[in-house]
Design a protein around this motif. Structure first.
Motif, PDB file in Angstrom:
ATOM      1  N   SER A  59       0.821  -1.215   0.000  1.00 40.59           N
ATOM      2  CA  SER A  59       0.000   0.000   0.000  1.00 40.59           C
ATOM      3  C   SER A  59       0.848   1.255   0.000  1.00 40.59           C
ATOM      4  O   SER A  59       0.430   2.289  -0.503  1.00 40.59           O
ATOM      5  CB  SER A  59      -0.951   0.000   1.196  1.00 40.59           C
ATOM      6  OG  SER A  59      -0.214  -0.034   2.400  1.00 40.59           O
ATOM      7  N   VAL A  83     -10.174  -0.745   6.820  1.00 44.49           N
ATOM      8  CA  VAL A  83      -8.803  -0.472   6.403  1.00 44.49           C
ATOM      9  C   VAL A  83      -7.921  -0.339   7.636  1.00 44.49           C
ATOM     10  O   VAL A  83      -8.291   0.345   8.594  1.00 44.49           O
ATOM     11  CB  VAL A  83      -8.731   0.839   5.576  1.00 44.49           C
ATOM     12  CG1 VAL A  83      -7.298   1.194   5.224  1.00 44.49           C
ATOM     13  CG2 VAL A  83      -9.595   0.737   4.329  1.00 44.49           C
ATOM     14  N   ASP A  85      -4.814   1.453   8.708  1.00 44.10           N
ATOM     15  CA  ASP A  85      -3.990   2.582   8.270  1.00 44.10           C
ATOM     16  C   ASP A  85      -2.705   2.617   9.089  1.00 44.10           C
ATOM     17  O   ASP A  85      -2.750   2.733  10.309  1.00 44.10           O
ATOM     18  CB  ASP A  85      -4.787   3.871   8.467  1.00 44.10           C
ATOM     19  CG  ASP A  85      -3.976   5.119   8.221  1.00 44.10           C
ATOM     20  OD1 ASP A  85      -3.021   5.063   7.425  1.00 44.10           O
ATOM     21  OD2 ASP A  85      -4.289   6.162   8.823  1.00 44.10           O
TER      22      ASP A  85
END
Length: 142
Positions: A59, A83, A85
């Motif tokens: 990512s 998600v 993060d």
């Protein structure tokens, strides 16, 4: 000498119109599972849940716009996206882009527990955040 990993992956290239291709690694099939020290199990991830974690992608090499566009292209009109993060400074930009696609940020929670175990089976902390997005739009808007 590098040890061989006990699971197999495949490289997938996803073409997004007007953008550079998105390259991700996925588990080769839904039967893949590897947790020799029980670290995933201690975090509540059983072998049956591993296919949910089957997309392994760098990512940090993809822009927030690419990731948001990929999610939009593959999510239903009524959907949820979770998600993890890693706190690399893209959360606000990613959230704005997700909003453009009809997603609202339903939860933004700092992670306070260990997420991984090192080679000595000692928990290591994670400084990231858990982001939970929801979308409920008219399918004709897709």
């Amino acid at each position: 000498m590098l040890k061989s990993i006990p699971y197999k992956t495949k490289l997938r290239t996803i073409h997004i119109p007007g953008q550079a291709p998105l390259e991700i690694f996925t588990l080769l099939d839904k039967q893949q599972f590897y947790d020799p020290k029980g670290a995933a199990e201690r975090l509540g991830i059983c072998s049956a849940a591993w296919p949910l974690f089957g997309m392994l992608w760098p990512s940090g090499l993809q822009s927030p716009d690419h990731v948001a566009q990929y999610i939009h292209a593959h999510a239903q009109a009524c959907s949820e996206v979770w998600v993890m993060d890693p706190n690399r400074g893209y959360r606000n930009r990613f959230t704005r882009k997700m909003s453009e696609y009809g997603f609202r940020l339903a939860e933004d929670k700092k992670i306070h527990r260990p997420y991984a175990f090192n080679n000595n089976d000692v928990p290591e902390s994670y400084s990231g955040r858990f982001l939970h997005y929801q979308r409920d739009i008219n399918p004709s808007l897709l």
